[in-house]
Design a protein around this motif. Sequence first.
Motif, mmCIF file in Angstrom:
data_model
loop_
_atom_site.group_PDB
_atom_site.id
_atom_site.type_symbol
_atom_site.label_atom_id
_atom_site.label_comp_id
_atom_site.label_asym_id
_atom_site.label_seq_id
_atom_site.Cartn_x
_atom_site.Cartn_y
_atom_site.Cartn_z
ATOM 1 N N GLU A 269 88.515 43.819 24.590
ATOM 2 C CA GLU A 269 88.001 42.563 24.051
ATOM 3 C C GLU A 269 87.619 41.648 25.196
ATOM 4 N N GLU A 270 86.475 40.984 25.049
ATOM 5 C CA GLU A 270 86.007 40.073 26.079
ATOM 6 C C GLU A 270 85.515 38.783 25.442
ATOM 7 N N CYS A 271 85.665 37.708 26.177
ATOM 8 C CA CYS A 271 85.197 36.409 25.718
ATOM 9 C C CYS A 271 84.126 35.914 26.688
ATOM 10 N N SER A 272 82.931 35.671 26.157
ATOM 11 C CA SER A 272 81.853 35.193 27.004
ATOM 12 C C SER A 272 80.816 34.472 26.168
ATOM 13 N N ARG A 273 80.215 33.439 26.752
ATOM 14 C CA ARG A 273 79.127 32.688 26.124
ATOM 15 C C ARG A 273 79.486 32.201 24.725
#
Length: 392
Positions: free
Chosen positions: A251-255
């Motif tokens: 899982e990644e958090c971006s923009r």
Amino acid sequence: MSSCQTGAALSSGLDNAGKEKIGRLLAMLRLVKDFRDARGRVYDLEFVLATATVATLAGATCYREIGSEAADLSQGLLAALGAPYGYFRGCYTVPCESTIRETLKGVNSHVLDLVVGTWLHEQATRDHNGDLVIALDGKVLRGAWSTENQQFTLFSAMTHNQGVVIAQTKVPADTNEITQVANLLKNIKHERGRTVITADAAHTQVKTAILLWKKRIDYVFTVKGNQTKLFQQIFDRLLPVIQKTPGHEVEECSRGSIKRWTTWTRPVDDIRFPRARTIAVICREEFDLTGARLSKEYAFIVTSLRGERAAPDAINTHVRMHWGIENRVHYVRDTTWREDACQAHQENGPHNLAIIRNLALGLLRLHGVTKIKETVQEIGRDRNRAVQYLAT
């Protein structure tokens, strides 16, 4: 237009080691045969090509801008690139726009692509260990048209780790990139049993899989509705697997959004597709910061890899890195060098300009540059900064 700027020394300094490293680049370009008549020739072909590369590193997007950037190169940089010295003018000289344009239009693009691609491949894999993973994808040069009044398409191979284009071929106007896999692969030096090709669903073809099999190259293909029977076989076998705990999740958090990739794999030996050993499905989900789902889609995969090489985390990496050819090559060439807006169309011009852009991008990638556009702008403010990227 000739460059007779004062100050022969580079502002960044260029010692013998730096000149020797730049010499390796010039030696590579020297392998391209000069098509011009020796009579009246002023500039060596490798010098013209190197000058165009430096101009591209400085942000030049077309013949006119390459000529303008070349005219502003310092005397020290021109000397390092092998410019001829004009004794009457008392300075190193540089070719004008028309000379650069006619040279890039006439150079054999197949040979230039082969020489540049092979050299970038050697640099990118110099300290490489493990599998060499290569992404295949095509790109339409929207501003250029072929002599058959068809869109100009290039089919490229990019290394996953470095994001360097190591081979490229023109797609004939009367066919598509699916038919050009063999032409592209014959220009790629690979280690049998240690090379992996990734490609989108258009290349999930029996003939392509057999071709790779004969070359002992493994594949990771996306499967969609264009292969109805194969898709149904994979879907039926993976449907029970999706109900179980996934093999890998990231899982990644971006923009301003959260993206999650969940992967399941299953070994198979009954899929009717050449060398199919493992199938996989990746669920791609996107959420806003409150946790509300924005999108969800599944990608189905077939691969000749097995065991640890086909572990869920490895498949997830291969598939996601394949998508990177759009972001790390095509998108960069469009946004940094406005490739789609370039209307060069005569002879080998559009193809050779794309090769020069690949070379410039490859030089930056080999030096670990991730912010391509910012670096190109920095070089544009001081062209002598290109020296550190020419030295490999």
